[in-house]
Design an enzyme around this catalytic site. Structure first.
Site, PDB file in Angstrom:
ATOM      1  N   CYS A  23       0.779  -1.162  -0.133  1.00 25.97           N
ATOM      2  CA  CYS A  23       0.194   0.088   0.084  1.00 25.97           C
ATOM      3  C   CYS A  23       0.986   1.287   0.003  1.00 25.97           C
ATOM      4  O   CYS A  23       1.986   1.075   0.254  1.00 25.97           O
ATOM      5  CB  CYS A  23      -0.917  -0.006   1.330  1.00 25.97           C
ATOM      6  SG  CYS A  23      -1.799  -1.592   1.468  1.00 25.97           S
ATOM      7  N   GLY A  50      -0.306   0.309  -4.988  1.00 24.04           N
ATOM      8  CA  GLY A  50      -1.683  -0.368  -4.398  1.00 24.04           C
ATOM      9  C   GLY A  50      -2.762   0.253  -5.712  1.00 24.04           C
ATOM     10  O   GLY A  50      -3.023   1.469  -5.625  1.00 24.04           O
ATOM     11  N   ASN A 124       0.542   0.803   5.835  1.00 19.48           N
ATOM     12  CA  ASN A 124       1.474   0.065   4.766  1.00 19.48           C
ATOM     13  C   ASN A 124       2.175  -1.203   5.450  1.00 19.48           C
ATOM     14  O   ASN A 124       2.852  -0.675   6.236  1.00 19.48           O
ATOM     15  CB  ASN A 124       2.261   0.987   4.165  1.00 19.48           C
ATOM     16  CG  ASN A 124       3.093   0.468   3.072  1.00 19.48           C
ATOM     17  OD1 ASN A 124       2.745  -0.745   2.522  1.00 19.48           O
ATOM     18  ND2 ASN A 124       4.194   0.781   2.707  1.00 19.48           N
ATOM     19  N   GLY A 125       1.868  -2.166   4.933  1.00 21.07           N
ATOM     20  CA  GLY A 125       2.923  -3.332   5.655  1.00 21.07           C
ATOM     21  C   GLY A 125       2.066  -4.622   5.787  1.00 21.07           C
ATOM     22  O   GLY A 125       1.072  -4.603   5.300  1.00 21.07           O
ATOM     23  N   TYR A 269      12.504  -3.693  -7.059  1.00 20.77           N
ATOM     24  CA  TYR A 269      11.144  -3.541  -7.750  1.00 20.77           C
ATOM     25  C   TYR A 269      10.177  -2.494  -7.333  1.00 20.77           C
ATOM     26  O   TYR A 269       9.661  -1.894  -7.896  1.00 20.77           O
ATOM     27  CB  TYR A 269      10.840  -5.036  -7.842  1.00 20.77           C
ATOM     28  CG  TYR A 269       9.131  -4.883  -8.470  1.00 20.77           C
ATOM     29  CD1 TYR A 269       9.002  -4.856  -9.685  1.00 20.77           C
ATOM     30  CD2 TYR A 269       8.000  -4.848  -7.741  1.00 20.77           C
ATOM     31  CE1 TYR A 269       7.675  -4.886 -10.539  1.00 20.77           C
ATOM     32  CE2 TYR A 269       6.845  -4.873  -8.320  1.00 20.77           C
ATOM     33  CZ  TYR A 269       6.843  -4.924  -9.704  1.00 20.77           C
ATOM     34  OH  TYR A 269       5.334  -4.728 -10.144  1.00 20.77           O
TER      35      TYR A 269
END
Length: 529
Positions: A23, A50, A124-125, A269
């Protein structure tokens, strides 16, 4: 009639996707600014993290307003919706489902009550002790309400519930008690009616940065989001740090000792190439990975081409170091999304061409070096090699700017399960045969780490080594759909080939399965996909 929601179309190849990044989070405290629009553009810069849903919550000091929906940032919001989000504080989120399914109920920011008001939170995570935390919620608040009662099945909803607190503690005090209980990777941006907060796990697995506006402050997942809103980079949010921003300014507190283990795959990436992590530019790191790859796996060839877009920086580095010309041999269509139109069988059979198409005049008769960032299941590379041969390539040499991925991630990247990862159980030459390449070379772990310019002990390399820096619970307490049992899968964020895997023909997956069983020869390069 429903319109497209902008999501990458996994339905073209059911249950087939590559690594996904979790995210993107964004927060702003800026009196006098249009914070909803700042958040919109900040999330726009984080869209790669996301694409399933997006949301923004704002506060004017007395009440919190929220708007969220499924789809891309540009599809969820327009001038009318943004104009209703008034205030001087905002929290924004763009989601790929890490824990919990992709649904409106699971979209963020989440909302929850506190002892003195409301909290809106973006995450996020991926937590590794969600089951344990859910038990704590039930123990402290037997009457479940809020997001969990409304069907939210994410670890974010569990955190939100734990922030309810009591009348004797402020939200800040409650956060300082709750944060040390969380395990796993988390970057949190949350707010109540008057204050903006940002917190990062003690390992700092995912990036989170602090920026300065002329009239306020910004926190975001990546420095690229600061750039787009005109904020100057101040510093990274430290692992184990809670930042609080209100009318009295910015203050910082530690809730845990820092033990940095930043995700190396952010460099490979996940992050945008124009982002900087721990002082190292991501683009520069990827170019250096390409240079080292050329030194480790040289080959005589006529042209170096990337798998766009993520393979481009490493391909540039490979060309620079090898002296072999760099070229664009593939054209990528960036606008393929969910159309609500079922593909015909003919289109299914030509699936990868929905995303990539070869420049035949460039590659015909050439010995090609194709540079990509990683191989997950191998389906994309197999289809790509076949397509290049069909277009007239004399030789196809595949070079990967990271080591073989052999372990799943539990900290915010949605890789395949270990059994589905092509490098698990196969030697490099067997992978080469499977994808049909003339040669295959992976960058070494040492080469990858050196390119990041980070000390090895400050990086998480679990997906390559199987060494997990944060302890994992028993397998029954892991999985993307942990709160939606009996369904279960590993999971977190969008990763390499997620958009390409989605458009491959079912035959590609079937061929892979048969190849693993030894029922067809590995890598029939002449077979059209």
């Amino acid at each position: 009639m429903p319109g497209g929601d902008g999501l990458l179309n996994h339905d073209l190849l059911p249950n087939e996707k590559g690594p996904q990044d979790a995210c993107g989070v964004f927060g702003v405290w800026a009196p006098g600014e249009e914070v909803a629009k700042l958040s919109y553009f900040g999330l726009y810069a984080l869209q790669h993290r996301g694409q399933e849903s997006a949301g923004i919550a704002t506060s004017d000091g007395s009440k919190i307003l929220i708007y969220k929906d499924m789809g891309l940032v540009s599809q969820v919001f327009n001038e009318a919706s943004l104009s209703t989000l008034l205030g001087h504080i905002a929290v924004g989120h763009t989601r790929y489902s890490t824990t919990g399914s992709s649904s409106w109920q699971n979209a963020q920011p989440t909302l929850g009550r506190t002892s003195s008001g409301t909290v809106a939170l973006g995450h996020n995570g991926n937590l590794t002790n969600t089951a344990e935390l859910l038990e704590l919620v039930r123990e402290r608040y037997p009457k479940v309400d809020g997001e969990l009662a409304r069907g939210n099945t994410t670890d974010t909803a569990v955190i939100t519930a734990l922030l309810t607190g009591d009348l004797d503690h402020t939200l800040e005090a409650t956060a300082l008690e709750v944060l040390p209980r969380l395990r796993g990777a988390y970057c949190l941006v949350f707010m109540d009616e008057t204050t903006l907060y940002a917190a990062r796990d003690p390992q700092g697995v995912r990036p989170l940065v602090l920026g300065r506006l002329e009239r306020g402050w910004v926190v975001a997942s990546e420095t690229a989001a600061l750039d787009i809103v005109g904020a100057s980079f101040v510093r990274e949010v430290e692992p184990g740090e809670l930042i609080t921003i209100d009318e009295n300014g910015l203050r910082t507190q530690r809730f845990a000792k820092a033990d940095p283990k930043g995700c190396v795959f952010e460099y490979v990436y996940l992050a945008r190439p124009d982002t900087t992590i721990a002082g190292r530019g991501v683009h520069e790191a990827r170019v250096e990975m390409g240079r080292k790859l050329a030194a480790e796996y040289p080959v005589e060839a006529d042209l170096v081409i990337p798998t766009p877009e993520s393979g481009t920086p490493a391909a540039i580095g490979y060309a620079q170091a090898s002296g072999i010309p760099f070229g664009q041999g593939l054209v990528k269509n960036s606008y393929v999304g969910r159309t609500f139109i079922a593909p015909s069988q003919t289109i299914r059979q030509r699936g990868i061409r929905l995303k990539l198409n070869p420049l035949k005049n460039v590659i015909k008769g050439k010995r090609l070096i194709v540079v990509d960032d990683s191989i997950v299941r191998g389906n994309t590379q197999r289809a790509l090699v076949s397509m290049l041969r069909e277009a007239g390539a004399a030789e196809v040499h595949v070079r990967i700017s990271s080591p073989p991925i052999t372990w799943p991630c539990f900290y915010g990247i949605d890789f395949a399960s270990r059994a589905e990862l092509i490098a698990t159980g196969l030697e490099v030459d067997e992978v080469r045969q499977s994808i049909g390449a003339d040669s295959l070379g992976y960058l070494s772990e040492d080469g990858m780490i050196e390119a990041t310019e980070q000390p090895r002990e400050r990086l998480c390399t679990a997906c390559f080594t199987g060494v997990y820096p944060i302890a994992l619970p028993e397998s029954q307490h892991l999985g993307k759909n942990l709160l939606e049992r009996p369904a279960a899968s590993n999971g977190c964020d969008p990763g390499p080939d997620s958009d390409l895997e989605a458009v491959l023909a079912p035959a590609a997956r079937q061929e892979e399965a048969l190849a693993r069983l030894g029922q067809v020869p590995f890598g029939d390069p002449g077979r059209p996909e």
